[in-house]
Structures are given as C-alpha cells and as structure tokens.
Design a protein around this motif. Structure first.
Motif, PDB file in Angstrom:
ATOM      1  N   ALA A   1       0.836  -1.203   0.000  1.00  0.00           N
ATOM      2  CA  ALA A   1       0.000   0.000   0.000  1.00  0.00           C
ATOM      3  C   ALA A   1       0.868   1.249   0.000  1.00  0.00           C
ATOM      4  N   GLY A   2       0.424   2.247  -0.743  1.00  0.00           N
ATOM      5  CA  GLY A   2       1.171   3.499  -0.837  1.00  0.00           C
ATOM      6  C   GLY A   2       2.173   3.525  -1.960  1.00  0.00           C
TER       7      GLY A   2
ATOM      8  N   THR B   1       3.068   2.245  -6.194  1.00  0.00           N
ATOM      9  CA  THR B   1       2.434   1.936  -7.472  1.00  0.00           C
ATOM     10  C   THR B   1       3.503   1.549  -8.485  1.00  0.00           C
TER      11      THR B   1
END
Length: 327
Positions: free
Chosen positions: A184-185, A187
C-alpha cells in the motif's frame, strides 16, 4: 502541369518567395526536432538504460506516481518487492578543488563505481582515482557512459556506497521485471510511464512538441494563404482556359501539382539546411539528429500544406467562364 509550370516561370519571384518561406519553416522544424531529441536524451537516457520492464515508486497524495526525486521507499519495504532497488540523489562530486554536480544512481545489482566520461574529463579523474562524492570519498572503478538524468550526468555505484554518500536510508524506486504485487502506498509504472516521472521531463517535452505542431499549422496556413490569393488572381485567365474546353478537375490537378512542386522544393531546401545545421551544432548544443522523426515532421508538413493548398484551390472546381470573364 503545363499551366502550373508556365505560371511559375512567369512569376518566378513570387514562387521563389513562397518556396523560401516553406524552406525557412522546414529548417526550423528540423532543427527544433533535433533539439527535442537531444534534450530528451539528456533527460531520460539513464532511465532508459535501466533493466527491467518498469519501476515501483511511491504514490503522491492524489494516488498518482510521485516523481523519481520525490519518491521514497523504506529499505525494509523495498526488500519485500522482487526487484532491484534504485536510489537517486543529486550530489556534488569533487577532485582537486574542481567540482561538478552529478546524479548518483545506487543499485543493488551494481558492484563497481562507474563515472560519466564528461564528468571525468571536467574533474580530471581516471579509473582508480579517489573522488569526493557528497561527504565521502570513493574510488572510481571505470569510466563509461551511463547516461544522463534530468540533464545531469550520472555516476553509478553499489547501493551500500550510495547510502553512505547520500546519507539516506530510503530508496527512490524498485526496478521490476514483470508485474508484481506492491504494498500500500506504492504503485508500478511501465517503461514508457517511467519517463513521465522524471522531474521536468513531461512539461519540457510537451512544450517542444507543441511548438513543432504550431510550426506545422503555420506552414499549412502560409501555403493556403498564398494559393488562395494566387488563385483569386488567376480566375480570369483560368476562365478562358475553361471556355476553351478544359475540365474543372484538370485545373484542380494542375493547381495541386503546382502546389506540390512548391512544397517539395521548399521542404528539400529546408531539410538540407536543417540537417546540416543540426549536425554542425551537435557538438556544442543538446542536439541529436534523428532522421526518422525529422522526415516524419517533413511528411506531416507536406500533407498539411497540400490540404491547405487544396482548400485554397476549391474555386477552380466551381469557376464559371462567363461569370469570371464579365468581372
């Protein structure tokens, strides 16, 4: 194209002027295209030389990929991703009181310190010499072209050395070979998208492409304007030709052939001058001669010019001999 050639010989000055204008625009298109390619290379060559199929970077507050300089991934988090860690830092390199700004690239798959030849020449260092980078001294293992990043020459070094000279624990990205699950956080961006997260590249490149596009539109407007005025002046004489039995499409084909000759002459002259100037300036300016993109721009200029000329020549298909002769 019998009529067109006679008119060119009869009004050589006018046609010479429009050929000169087309050549000038073509010259600017070619030199700007070479400048665009050169500036692009100075921004992205180091990123394009990276292995893998993409990069994992941090997301910004809006969920979009952060720029490579702003992205920060903790080493513990980066270790969870199957790939090569990449750290990027802008540092000052120094040797014997001579300094240069470099982009330090640290990678976990690199084991030697490699310095850009231009920086090595500026600093007067060779392989085996000590170089002060940041607040640390490192030994140069080899001198080789490892590209440029955001217009800065790159020095490539092992990740451990990078952490020491940059004073950072976090890395900027992780190089991956295929699509991976990211925490998460973070990409993932592909190779094409990775160029857009280089600081300043997207706006710089888009601006130059916009200028090239405007030059193409200007060339079409100039050619259309010339042939619109020229066609208006030719209506009475063309009416006589129509009265003698010439068809509308014959006049249109003759006019388009005339416009094609004018465009080709201007494009050939402008291309020759543009490629010559770009080759001469490549050693003193960020210019890279790219024949493919240059000829593509010239082809676009020719097509738009012919479209503009075709619109300007529309009255040739509707000219009425009796009406035109009674003007």
């Amino acid at each position: 194209m019998y009529l067109g050639l006679r008119e060119i010989r009869a009004a050589a000055g006018r046609f010479g002027l429009i050929v000169g204008v087309v050549a000038l625009v073509a010259f600017m298109v070619i030199t700007l295209s070479a400048l665009t390619a050169g500036l692009r290379s100075q921004s992205v060559s180091a990123i394009e030389a990276l292995p893998g199929s993409g990069l994992v970077v941090q997301q910004d507050s809006g969920g979009a990929p952060a720029t490579l300089s702003d992205s920060a991934i903790e080493s513990s988090t980066a270790s969870e991703i199957d790939g090569t860690q990449l750290g990027i830092a802008t540092l000052r390199a120094g040797h014997n009181s001579v300094n240069a700004t470099v982009a330090a690239f640290g990678r976990t798959d690199v084991h030697d310190v490699t310095l850009n030849p231009e920086v090595a020449k500026t600093l007067g260092v060779q392989a085996g010499d000590l170089l002060k980078l940041g607040n640390e001294e490192i030994r140069i293992d080899s001198i080789s072209d490892v590209g440029l990043y955001a217009h800065q020459p790159v020095i490539e070094l092992p990740m451990k050395e990078w952490h020491n000279v940059s004073g950072r624990d976090a890395v900027n990205a992780v190089i991956v070979d295929s699509s991976v699950n990211v925490p998460a956080g973070l990409t993932e961006v592909d190779r094409a998208g990775s160029l857009n997260i280089i600081p300043g590249f997207k706006s710089e490149h888009s601006s130059l492409l916009l200028i090239q596009g405007l030059l193409l539109v200007i060339s079409a407007v100039v050619v259309a304007g010339f042939f619109a005025v020229w066609t208006g002046q030719r209506i009475p004489s063309l009416a006589v030709v129509r009265a003698m039995g010439a068809g509308r499409w014959y006049l249109l084909r003759d006019g388009l052939a005339q416009a094609t000759l004018v465009l080709l002459s201007g494009l050939i002259i402008g291309a020759a001058l543009g490629f010559t100037a770009a080759s001469l300036l490549s050693g003193i300016a960020p210019i890279a001669v790219d024949l493919g993109s240059g000829f593509a721009m010239l082809a676009g200029m020719g097509v738009l010019g012919l479209i503009g000329a075709g619109l300007a020549l529309r009255p040739l298909t509707t000219v009425d001999p009796l009406v035109a002769l009674n003007r």
